[in-house]
Design a protein around this motif. Structure first.
Motif, PDB file in Angstrom:
ATOM      1  N   UNK A  56      -2.893  18.991  21.994  1.00  0.00           N
ATOM      2  CA  UNK A  56      -2.134  18.782  20.395  1.00  0.00           C
ATOM      3  C   UNK A  56      -2.140  17.260  20.332  1.00  0.00           C
ATOM      4  N   UNK A  57      -2.156  16.997  19.086  1.00  0.00           N
ATOM      5  CA  UNK A  57      -2.126  15.670  18.572  1.00  0.00           C
ATOM      6  C   UNK A  57      -0.745  15.135  19.294  1.00  0.00           C
ATOM      7  N   UNK A  58      -1.009  13.905  19.851  1.00  0.00           N
ATOM      8  CA  UNK A  58      -0.012  12.939  20.420  1.00  0.00           C
ATOM      9  C   UNK A  58       0.228  11.803  19.652  1.00  0.00           C
ATOM     10  N   UNK A  59      -0.715  11.441  19.120  1.00  0.00           N
ATOM     11  CA  UNK A  59       0.003  10.124  18.126  1.00  0.00           C
ATOM     12  C   UNK A  59      -1.091  10.262  16.557  1.00  0.00           C
ATOM     13  N   UNK A  60      -0.882   9.479  15.811  1.00  0.00           N
ATOM     14  CA  UNK A  60      -2.132   9.229  14.497  1.00  0.00           C
ATOM     15  C   UNK A  60      -1.728   8.350  13.795  1.00  0.00           C
ATOM     16  N   UNK A  61      -2.201   7.707  13.002  1.00  0.00           N
ATOM     17  CA  UNK A  61      -2.277   6.951  12.085  1.00  0.00           C
ATOM     18  C   UNK A  61      -3.423   7.356  11.316  1.00  0.00           C
ATOM     19  N   UNK A  62      -3.619   5.147  10.611  1.00  0.00           N
ATOM     20  CA  UNK A  62      -4.950   5.259   9.735  1.00  0.00           C
ATOM     21  C   UNK A  62      -4.509   4.169   9.096  1.00  0.00           C
ATOM     22  N   UNK A  63      -5.144   4.298   7.680  1.00  0.00           N
ATOM     23  CA  UNK A  63      -4.368   2.893   7.051  1.00  0.00           C
ATOM     24  C   UNK A  63      -3.964   3.347   5.239  1.00  0.00           C
ATOM     25  N   UNK A  64      -3.204   2.993   4.824  1.00  0.00           N
ATOM     26  CA  UNK A  64      -2.702   3.114   3.880  1.00  0.00           C
ATOM     27  C   UNK A  64      -2.080   1.198   3.593  1.00  0.00           C
ATOM     28  N   UNK A  65      -3.281   1.145   2.529  1.00  0.00           N
ATOM     29  CA  UNK A  65      -3.027   0.188   1.105  1.00  0.00           C
ATOM     30  C   UNK A  65      -2.437  -0.390   0.650  1.00  0.00           C
ATOM     31  N   UNK A  66      -1.886   1.155   0.154  1.00  0.00           N
ATOM     32  CA  UNK A  66      -0.747   0.931  -1.200  1.00  0.00           C
ATOM     33  C   UNK A  66       0.736   0.985  -0.838  1.00  0.00           C
ATOM     34  N   UNK A  67       1.228   1.050   0.464  1.00  0.00           N
ATOM     35  CA  UNK A  67       2.475   0.836   0.139  1.00  0.00           C
ATOM     36  C   UNK A  67       3.683   0.065  -0.045  1.00  0.00           C
ATOM     37  N   UNK A  68       3.138  -0.831   0.611  1.00  0.00           N
ATOM     38  CA  UNK A  68       3.217  -2.695   0.366  1.00  0.00           C
ATOM     39  C   UNK A  68       3.873  -3.038  -0.768  1.00  0.00           C
ATOM     40  N   UNK A  69       2.842  -2.531  -2.039  1.00  0.00           N
ATOM     41  CA  UNK A  69       2.719  -2.552  -3.392  1.00  0.00           C
ATOM     42  C   UNK A  69       3.462  -1.468  -4.183  1.00  0.00           C
ATOM     43  N   UNK A  70       4.027  -0.832  -3.655  1.00  0.00           N
ATOM     44  CA  UNK A  70       5.514   0.254  -4.153  1.00  0.00           C
ATOM     45  C   UNK A  70       6.833  -0.098  -4.627  1.00  0.00           C
ATOM     46  N   UNK A  71       6.822  -1.798  -3.174  1.00  0.00           N
ATOM     47  CA  UNK A  71       8.014  -2.542  -3.817  1.00  0.00           C
ATOM     48  C   UNK A  71       8.091  -3.748  -4.519  1.00  0.00           C
ATOM     49  N   UNK A  72       7.132  -3.566  -5.363  1.00  0.00           N
ATOM     50  CA  UNK A  72       6.626  -4.976  -6.672  1.00  0.00           C
ATOM     51  C   UNK A  72       6.153  -5.560  -6.417  1.00  0.00           C
ATOM     52  N   UNK A  73       5.252  -5.865  -5.000  1.00  0.00           N
ATOM     53  CA  UNK A  73       4.785  -6.817  -4.637  1.00  0.00           C
ATOM     54  C   UNK A  73       3.049  -6.636  -5.133  1.00  0.00           C
ATOM     55  N   UNK A  74       2.268  -7.880  -5.123  1.00  0.00           N
ATOM     56  CA  UNK A  74       0.505  -7.478  -5.166  1.00  0.00           C
ATOM     57  C   UNK A  74       0.546  -6.185  -3.621  1.00  0.00           C
ATOM     58  N   UNK A  75      -0.253  -6.038  -3.574  1.00  0.00           N
ATOM     59  CA  UNK A  75      -0.050  -4.911  -2.238  1.00  0.00           C
ATOM     60  C   UNK A  75      -1.200  -5.574  -1.351  1.00  0.00           C
ATOM     61  N   UNK A  76      -1.316  -5.060   0.257  1.00  0.00           N
ATOM     62  CA  UNK A  76      -1.276  -4.659   1.057  1.00  0.00           C
ATOM     63  C   UNK A  76      -1.732  -4.675   1.887  1.00  0.00           C
TER      64      UNK A  76
END
Length: 435
Positions: free
Chosen positions: A293-313
């Motif tokens: 099975x999958x043990x770990x996973x991840x990737x690029x998420x460029x939009x989440x920081x921007x949800x807090x009203x600042x420029x995205x990182x």
RNA sequence: GCGGACGUAGCUCAGUUGGUAGAGCGUCGGGUUGUGGUCUCGAAUGUCGCGGGUUCAAGCCCCGUCGUUCGCCCCA
């Protein structure tokens, strides 16, 4: 009815031998993360409900998250994952951080669901994130870190497979190459996610249902299968292969190869559940048949920081759960025998408790972990206790030792005994400590 | 949330077509007085997950419940 001694459903008690194992596993995670320049952070296990509602995938808040109202009427979540939290923290210091920011944590997480192998209600998860790098050198670094963790446990490359895909490539295939509309593309991506669990015929039948009649007749499903069946990027049709997204993957695979990582591969069926991923996604699979099975996973998420009203990182990160990791290490025999932290067990002969305190204090002052038998039982019984506790070294203190200053130190594994003064005992124990 | 399997001493399990329980390991004690592990002799141990039902009689059959586990859903 008698009170149960079992822990809460889906959660684990950590008796000392279990905790020792966890400490061993976590120590490697910390060592490697820090070797790559990542700094440890932490945050409260409780978060306001809002930050989970803000991102996509609301159902987990409703169905698989511990939610309650505090006495002030605030909606509170026991965090089910760390990504929103770390995004919140980065957003909070958006302007003052020195990028790239490299952070890691091993948070305790909860999700409300039916426990099964590799998935419990409470678990720990190594979270590694790098903020502020827009190109795939971030992904390469993070995957290299994962690989270094495996190697630090002594794992061989054939014990795990690294799968890569690119959300943008998937989007291109579904919308541009196959010409699916929004609804069809979304449903198809969910179907692809379950591809390996379905029989070939069932997969085709469900795909047929998703796409419109005219597209089906035009052979869209066959075209889809043609893309999903490839073993490498080179087998993709030119129109797909020459996209920026595909070339990014190809460059990454080369970079990983150059870093000595030979078990990475393109996996066109790799989706990952969350919609917040914006680019490269990856997962690592255990190749052992009992833990496939999958043990770990991840990737690029460029939009989440921007949800807090600042420029995205731009951000790349992954989460690695302790349960599947422990399963992996166990199945591949990568867990060493872990004796207790105690270096020496002191057995007392006669009424010497008070007089023995001085040499005992000296041993502790020298940095050794010393447990003292307080039972007053026969010497043989005290030895049995040391044996049972798994402490390999026993130090005998009696009248004779106190008057001569020469103590007897026995190794229960080899049965060897030496006589030495306190300094000599310290020296001998240190030598064995570093074995 | 849905489906299957399981639930007997601390642990791993056995309990024959229903007649109120056993093994191995472990635990405890002995094999004389400052040496464990091996060996040997001996001992204790369970409301058979819990509640209800059928029966003269239930660990065994039925229902419910809780728990474990495998899978589905979902995946952080």
């Amino acid at each position: 009815m008698a009170l149960s001694t079992q822990p809460y459903k889906g959660a684990r008690d950590f008796y000392p031998e279990d905790k020792r194992r966890q400490k061993y596993i976590f120590a490697k995670l910390r060592d490697v993360a820090e070797r790559f320049g990542y700094e440890e952070y932490d945050a409260p296990i409780l978060e306001p409900l809002d930050i989970y509602l803000a991102k996509t995938g609301e159902e987990i808040v409703n169905e698989q998250t511990y939610v309650f109202e505090d006495r002030g009427g605030r909606k509170v979540v026991i965090r089910p994952e760390m990504t929103p939290t770390v995004s919140r923290m980065v957003a909070g210091r958006r302007q003052e951080l020195a990028y790239p920011v490299r952070w890691y944590s091993i948070p305790n997480l909860w999700r409300y669901e039916r426990p099964q192998r590799g998935r419990l209600r409470e678990h720990w998860q190594l979270n590694v994130d790098i903020f502020g790098v827009a190109d795939s050198s971030a992904e390469v670094e993070v995957i290299t870190l994962v690989d270094a963790v495996f190697k630090s446990y002594g794992a061989a490359a054939d014990m795990y497979d690294i799968h890569l895909n690119n959300r943008q490539l998937v989007d291109f295939i579904l919308r541009d190459y196959l010409g699916l509309d929004e609804t069809e593309a979304h449903a198809t991506s969910k179907l692809i996610d379950r591809m390996h669990k379905l029989e070939r015929d069932a997969f085709i039948a469900q795909a047929d249902e998703i796409v419109s009649a005219d597209k089906r007749e035009a052979g869209v499903v066959e075209k889809l299968l043609g893309v999903l069946d490839v073993k490498s990027l080179k087998e993709l049709p030119d129109a797909v292969r020459q996209t920026e997204a595909a070339m990014e993957l190809e460059a990454m695979l080369e970079a990983l190869q150059a870093a000595g990582i030979t078990n990475a591969q393109y996996d066109p069926s790799l989706m990952r559940g969350f919609d917040y991923y914006t680019g490269i996604v990856f997962e690592v699979f255990d190749t052992h048949p009992d833990n496939n099975r999958s043990m770990l996973g991840g990737g690029r998420y460029d939009g989440l920081v921007g949800l807090f009203g600042v420029a995205p990182v731009p951000t790349v990160g992954f989460g690695w759960g302790d349960v599947t990791l422990a399963n992996f290490l166990e199945l591949h025999n990568l867990l060493p025998a872990l004796p207790p932290e105690t270096d020496v067990y002191v057995v007392l002969v006669g009424e010497v408790q008070t007089a023995a305190q001085k040499p005992i204090a000296e041993l502790r002052a020298a940095g050794l972990n010393v447990a003292v038998d307080l039972s007053g039982r026969k010497l043989g019984d005290q030895f049995k206790i040391a044996e049972k506790k798994g402490i390999e070294r026993v130090l005998i203190i009696g009248e004779a030792e106190l008057s001569t200053g020469q103590f007897t130190l026995k190794n229960l594994g080899s049965s060897e005994e030496i006589k030495a003064d306190v300094a000599g005992v310290v020296k001998a124990l240190r030598a064995q400590q570093t074995e």
